[in-house]
Enzyme design. Structure first.
Site, PDB file in Angstrom:
ATOM      1  N   GLU A 183     -54.248  -2.085 -64.280  1.00 46.09           N
ATOM      2  CA  GLU A 183     -55.116  -1.218 -64.869  1.00 46.09           C
ATOM      3  C   GLU A 183     -55.379  -1.732 -66.441  1.00 46.09           C
ATOM      4  O   GLU A 183     -56.222  -0.994 -67.044  1.00 46.09           O
ATOM      5  CB  GLU A 183     -54.772   0.222 -64.904  1.00 46.09           C
ATOM      6  N   GLU A 186     -64.918   8.974 -47.403  1.00 50.18           N
ATOM      7  CA  GLU A 186     -65.425  10.147 -46.258  1.00 50.18           C
ATOM      8  C   GLU A 186     -66.817  10.310 -46.230  1.00 50.18           C
ATOM      9  O   GLU A 186     -67.269  11.059 -45.339  1.00 50.18           O
ATOM     10  CB  GLU A 186     -64.686  11.478 -46.937  1.00 50.18           C
TER      11      GLU A 186
END
Length: 269
Positions: A113, A82
Protein backbone atom coordinates in the site's frame (compact mmCIF):
# COMPACT_ATOMS: atom_id res chain seq x y z
CA UNK A 1 0.00 16.61 3.61
CA UNK A 2 -2.70 18.59 5.37
CA UNK A 3 -2.82 18.21 9.16
CA UNK A 4 -6.02 16.61 10.38
CA UNK A 5 -7.36 14.64 13.30
CA UNK A 6 -7.02 10.94 12.48
CA UNK A 7 -10.05 9.69 14.40
CA UNK A 8 -9.52 6.12 13.17
CA UNK A 9 -6.31 5.99 15.23
CA UNK A 10 -7.67 7.59 18.41
CA UNK A 11 -7.84 5.65 21.67
CA UNK A 12 -10.74 3.30 22.27
CA UNK A 13 -13.47 4.36 24.66
CA UNK A 14 -12.79 1.10 26.52
CA UNK A 15 -9.77 -0.02 28.53
CA UNK A 16 -8.44 -3.28 29.94
CA UNK A 17 -10.04 -5.28 27.14
CA UNK A 18 -8.12 -8.38 28.16
CA UNK A 19 -9.92 -8.33 31.51
CA UNK A 20 -13.39 -8.30 29.95
CA UNK A 21 -15.60 -11.38 30.00
CA UNK A 22 -16.94 -12.73 26.72
CA UNK A 23 -20.32 -11.18 27.52
CA UNK A 24 -18.91 -7.72 28.26
CA UNK A 25 -16.71 -7.83 25.18
CA UNK A 26 -19.48 -8.68 22.72
CA UNK A 27 -21.88 -6.21 24.37
CA UNK A 28 -19.38 -3.37 24.10
CA UNK A 29 -18.61 -4.16 20.45
CA UNK A 30 -22.33 -4.24 19.71
CA UNK A 31 -22.79 -0.84 21.40
CA UNK A 32 -20.12 0.58 19.11
CA UNK A 33 -21.59 -1.12 16.03
CA UNK A 34 -24.92 0.60 16.64
CA UNK A 35 -23.27 3.95 15.98
CA UNK A 36 -22.36 3.00 12.42
CA UNK A 37 -25.77 3.23 10.73
CA UNK A 38 -26.35 6.68 12.21
CA UNK A 39 -22.96 7.85 10.97
CA UNK A 40 -23.76 6.58 7.48
CA UNK A 41 -27.13 8.33 7.57
CA UNK A 42 -25.35 11.63 8.18
CA UNK A 43 -23.43 11.31 4.90
CA UNK A 44 -26.30 10.23 2.64
CA UNK A 45 -26.16 13.56 0.75
CA UNK A 46 -22.50 12.91 -0.11
CA UNK A 47 -23.29 9.33 -1.15
CA UNK A 48 -26.10 10.60 -3.36
CA UNK A 49 -23.81 13.15 -5.03
CA UNK A 50 -21.28 10.42 -5.78
CA UNK A 51 -23.91 8.09 -7.24
CA UNK A 52 -25.38 10.88 -9.36
CA UNK A 53 -21.92 11.64 -10.75
CA UNK A 54 -21.27 7.99 -11.64
CA UNK A 55 -24.68 7.07 -13.07
CA UNK A 56 -24.61 9.06 -16.36
CA UNK A 57 -21.23 7.59 -17.27
CA UNK A 58 -22.34 4.04 -16.54
CA UNK A 59 -25.46 4.59 -18.64
CA UNK A 60 -23.14 5.43 -21.52
CA UNK A 61 -21.16 2.25 -21.02
CA UNK A 62 -18.57 3.44 -18.53
CA UNK A 63 -17.20 1.28 -15.74
CA UNK A 64 -16.82 1.74 -12.00
CA UNK A 65 -13.48 0.96 -10.35
CA UNK A 66 -12.71 0.58 -6.65
CA UNK A 67 -9.17 0.77 -5.28
CA UNK A 68 -8.04 0.09 -1.73
CA UNK A 69 -5.53 -1.67 0.48
CA UNK A 70 -6.07 -4.22 3.24
CA UNK A 71 -9.63 -4.35 4.58
CA UNK A 72 -10.71 -1.45 2.36
CA UNK A 73 -9.38 -3.17 -0.73
CA UNK A 74 -11.04 -6.46 0.19
CA UNK A 75 -14.38 -4.73 0.67
CA UNK A 76 -14.11 -3.13 -2.75
CA UNK A 77 -13.28 -6.44 -4.40
CA UNK A 78 -16.17 -8.09 -2.54
CA UNK A 79 -18.70 -5.51 -3.68
CA UNK A 80 -17.49 -5.64 -7.28
CA UNK A 81 -17.48 -9.44 -7.38
CA UNK A 82 -21.11 -9.59 -6.22
CA UNK A 83 -22.43 -7.44 -9.08
CA UNK A 84 -22.33 -10.05 -11.89
CA UNK A 85 -24.19 -12.82 -10.00
CA UNK A 86 -26.66 -10.41 -8.39
CA UNK A 87 -27.44 -8.16 -11.34
CA UNK A 88 -26.28 -10.12 -14.38
CA UNK A 89 -23.80 -7.45 -15.48
CA UNK A 90 -20.51 -8.16 -17.20
CA UNK A 91 -17.67 -8.92 -14.78
CA UNK A 92 -15.84 -5.84 -16.08
CA UNK A 93 -18.67 -3.40 -15.32
CA UNK A 94 -17.63 -2.96 -11.67
CA UNK A 95 -14.03 -3.81 -10.81
CA UNK A 96 -12.24 -3.93 -7.48
CA UNK A 97 -8.45 -3.63 -7.26
CA UNK A 98 -6.46 -4.26 -4.10
CA UNK A 99 -2.89 -3.21 -3.34
CA UNK A 100 -0.69 -6.26 -3.75
CA UNK A 101 -3.04 -7.98 -6.21
CA UNK A 102 -5.34 -10.91 -5.63
CA UNK A 103 -2.90 -12.62 -3.27
CA UNK A 104 -3.58 -9.74 -0.85
CA UNK A 105 -7.18 -10.88 -0.51
CA UNK A 106 -5.96 -13.63 1.81
CA UNK A 107 -2.47 -12.64 2.89
CA UNK A 108 -0.92 -9.33 3.84
CA UNK A 109 1.51 -8.16 1.15
CA UNK A 110 4.38 -6.24 2.70
CA UNK A 111 4.58 -2.57 1.70
CA UNK A 112 2.01 -3.02 -1.09
CA UNK A 113 0.00 0.00 0.00
CA UNK A 114 3.02 2.32 0.25
CA UNK A 115 3.51 2.94 -3.49
CA UNK A 116 1.99 6.10 -4.92
CA UNK A 117 2.36 4.85 -8.52
CA UNK A 118 1.22 1.22 -8.41
CA UNK A 119 -2.54 1.90 -8.38
CA UNK A 120 -2.36 3.76 -11.67
CA UNK A 121 -0.29 0.96 -13.18
CA UNK A 122 -2.94 -1.52 -12.03
CA UNK A 123 -5.76 0.63 -13.42
CA UNK A 124 -3.94 1.14 -16.72
CA UNK A 125 -4.04 -2.59 -17.43
CA UNK A 126 -7.81 -2.10 -17.78
CA UNK A 127 -7.40 0.93 -20.08
CA UNK A 128 -9.28 3.16 -17.64
CA UNK A 129 -10.46 6.34 -19.35
CA UNK A 130 -12.69 9.39 -19.14
CA UNK A 131 -15.88 7.36 -19.48
CA UNK A 132 -15.04 5.45 -16.30
CA UNK A 133 -15.24 6.39 -12.60
CA UNK A 134 -12.91 5.60 -9.72
CA UNK A 135 -13.66 5.34 -5.99
CA UNK A 136 -10.76 5.23 -3.56
CA UNK A 137 -11.50 3.41 -0.30
CA UNK A 138 -9.29 4.09 2.74
CA UNK A 139 -10.48 4.37 6.33
CA UNK A 140 -7.45 6.50 7.21
CA UNK A 141 -7.68 8.66 4.10
CA UNK A 142 -3.89 8.56 3.80
CA UNK A 143 -3.08 5.28 2.02
CA UNK A 144 -0.44 6.11 -0.64
CA UNK A 145 -1.69 3.44 -3.07
CA UNK A 146 -5.17 4.95 -3.04
CA UNK A 147 -4.08 8.57 -2.99
CA UNK A 148 -1.75 8.03 -5.93
CA UNK A 149 -4.48 6.38 -7.96
CA UNK A 150 -7.01 9.13 -7.25
CA UNK A 151 -4.55 11.93 -8.03
CA UNK A 152 -3.52 10.36 -11.33
CA UNK A 153 -7.16 9.73 -12.25
CA UNK A 154 -7.92 13.41 -11.67
CA UNK A 155 -5.04 14.34 -13.97
CA UNK A 156 -6.63 12.13 -16.61
CA UNK A 157 -10.10 13.69 -16.30
CA UNK A 158 -11.64 10.64 -14.64
CA UNK A 159 -14.49 11.19 -12.18
CA UNK A 160 -13.28 10.34 -8.67
CA UNK A 161 -14.94 9.56 -5.36
CA UNK A 162 -13.65 8.46 -1.97
CA UNK A 163 -14.88 6.61 1.10
CA UNK A 164 -12.95 7.50 4.23
CA UNK A 165 -13.57 7.66 7.98
CA UNK A 166 -11.41 10.70 8.77
CA UNK A 167 -12.75 14.17 7.94
CA UNK A 168 -10.51 16.47 5.90
CA UNK A 169 -8.11 13.66 5.09
CA UNK A 170 -5.77 13.94 2.09
CA UNK A 171 -7.96 11.44 0.23
CA UNK A 172 -11.15 13.41 0.91
CA UNK A 173 -9.43 16.55 -0.37
CA UNK A 174 -8.07 14.80 -3.47
CA UNK A 175 -11.35 13.22 -4.65
CA UNK A 176 -14.11 15.16 -6.36
CA UNK A 177 -16.90 13.42 -4.49
CA UNK A 178 -15.69 12.40 -1.02
CA UNK A 179 -17.81 10.49 1.47
CA UNK A 180 -16.45 11.13 4.97
CA UNK A 181 -18.21 8.80 7.39
CA UNK A 182 -17.00 9.42 10.95
CA UNK A 183 -17.67 6.42 13.15
CA UNK A 184 -15.40 7.40 16.03
CA UNK A 185 -12.67 5.41 17.80
CA UNK A 186 -12.65 1.65 17.29
CA UNK A 187 -13.36 -0.73 20.19
CA UNK A 188 -9.87 -2.10 19.58
CA UNK A 189 -7.75 1.01 19.06
CA UNK A 190 -6.87 1.48 15.40
CA UNK A 191 -8.60 -1.71 14.19
CA UNK A 192 -10.44 -0.10 11.29
CA UNK A 193 -11.69 -3.47 10.04
CA UNK A 194 -14.40 -3.02 12.70
CA UNK A 195 -16.68 0.06 12.65
CA UNK A 196 -14.87 1.72 9.76
CA UNK A 197 -15.05 -1.46 7.70
CA UNK A 198 -18.72 -1.90 8.51
CA UNK A 199 -19.44 1.67 7.42
CA UNK A 200 -17.52 1.19 4.18
CA UNK A 201 -19.43 -2.02 3.44
CA UNK A 202 -22.76 -0.27 4.04
CA UNK A 203 -21.81 2.59 1.73
CA UNK A 204 -20.58 0.27 -1.01
CA UNK A 205 -23.87 -1.65 -0.78
CA UNK A 206 -25.77 1.60 -1.27
CA UNK A 207 -23.64 2.71 -4.22
CA UNK A 208 -23.69 -0.51 -6.24
CA UNK A 209 -27.29 -1.47 -5.47
CA UNK A 210 -28.66 1.99 -6.25
CA UNK A 211 -26.63 2.21 -9.46
CA UNK A 212 -27.90 -1.17 -10.64
CA UNK A 213 -31.50 -0.26 -9.84
CA UNK A 214 -31.11 2.97 -11.81
CA UNK A 215 -29.53 1.00 -14.67
CA UNK A 216 -32.67 -1.14 -14.90
CA UNK A 217 -31.26 -4.33 -13.41
CA UNK A 218 -34.13 -4.77 -10.93
CA UNK A 219 -37.87 -5.29 -11.44
CA UNK A 220 -40.15 -4.44 -8.54
CA UNK A 221 -37.91 -5.58 -5.70
CA UNK A 222 -36.52 -8.65 -7.46
CA UNK A 223 -33.12 -9.55 -8.93
CA UNK A 224 -34.56 -10.49 -12.31
CA UNK A 225 -31.14 -10.46 -14.02
CA UNK A 226 -29.30 -12.58 -11.46
CA UNK A 227 -27.08 -15.37 -12.75
CA UNK A 228 -28.59 -18.80 -12.21
CA UNK A 229 -25.29 -20.47 -11.42
CA UNK A 230 -26.36 -22.67 -8.52
CA UNK A 231 -29.45 -24.50 -7.30
CA UNK A 232 -30.25 -21.91 -4.61
CA UNK A 233 -30.39 -19.10 -7.16
CA UNK A 234 -32.34 -21.21 -9.64
CA UNK A 235 -34.95 -21.94 -7.00
CA UNK A 236 -35.09 -18.27 -6.04
CA UNK A 237 -35.84 -17.50 -9.68
CA UNK A 238 -38.51 -20.19 -9.77
CA UNK A 239 -40.25 -18.62 -6.76
CA UNK A 240 -40.16 -15.18 -8.38
CA UNK A 241 -41.81 -16.52 -11.52
CA UNK A 242 -44.30 -18.64 -9.60
CA UNK A 243 -45.46 -15.64 -7.58
CA UNK A 244 -45.55 -13.23 -10.52
CA UNK A 245 -47.40 -15.54 -12.90
CA UNK A 246 -49.43 -17.46 -10.31
CA UNK A 247 -48.39 -20.83 -11.72
CA UNK A 248 -47.10 -24.08 -10.25
CA UNK A 249 -43.53 -24.64 -9.16
CA UNK A 250 -43.01 -27.14 -11.97
CA UNK A 251 -44.35 -24.77 -14.63
CA UNK A 252 -42.14 -21.97 -13.33
CA UNK A 253 -39.06 -24.21 -13.33
CA UNK A 254 -39.72 -25.34 -16.90
CA UNK A 255 -40.10 -21.74 -18.07
CA UNK A 256 -36.88 -20.73 -16.37
CA UNK A 257 -34.97 -23.64 -17.92
CA UNK A 258 -36.29 -22.66 -21.34
CA UNK A 259 -35.78 -18.90 -21.18
CA UNK A 260 -32.58 -18.87 -19.05
CA UNK A 261 -33.43 -15.81 -16.95
CA UNK A 262 -36.23 -14.48 -14.79
CA UNK A 263 -36.43 -11.31 -16.90
CA UNK A 264 -36.92 -13.29 -20.08
CA UNK A 265 -39.70 -15.34 -18.50
CA UNK A 266 -41.50 -12.27 -17.20
CA UNK A 267 -41.21 -10.56 -20.55
CA UNK A 268 -39.45 -7.42 -19.35
CA UNK A 269 -36.70 -6.92 -21.88
Amino acid sequence: MTDFNKITESDSNYTDLEKMSVEKCTYAINQEDQKVANAVQQVLPSINQLINAILPKMKLGGRLFYIGAGTSGRLGVLDASECPPTFGVDKNKVLGLIAGGDVALRDAVENAEDSTTQAWKDLSTYNIGENDCLIGIAASGTTPYVLGGINEARRNNITTGAITCNPQSPLAIAAQYPVEVVVGPEFLTGSSRMKAGTAQKMILNKISTTLMIQLGKVKGNKMVDMQLNNEKLFQRGVKMIQKEKNISNEEAANLLRTHKSVRNVLGHG
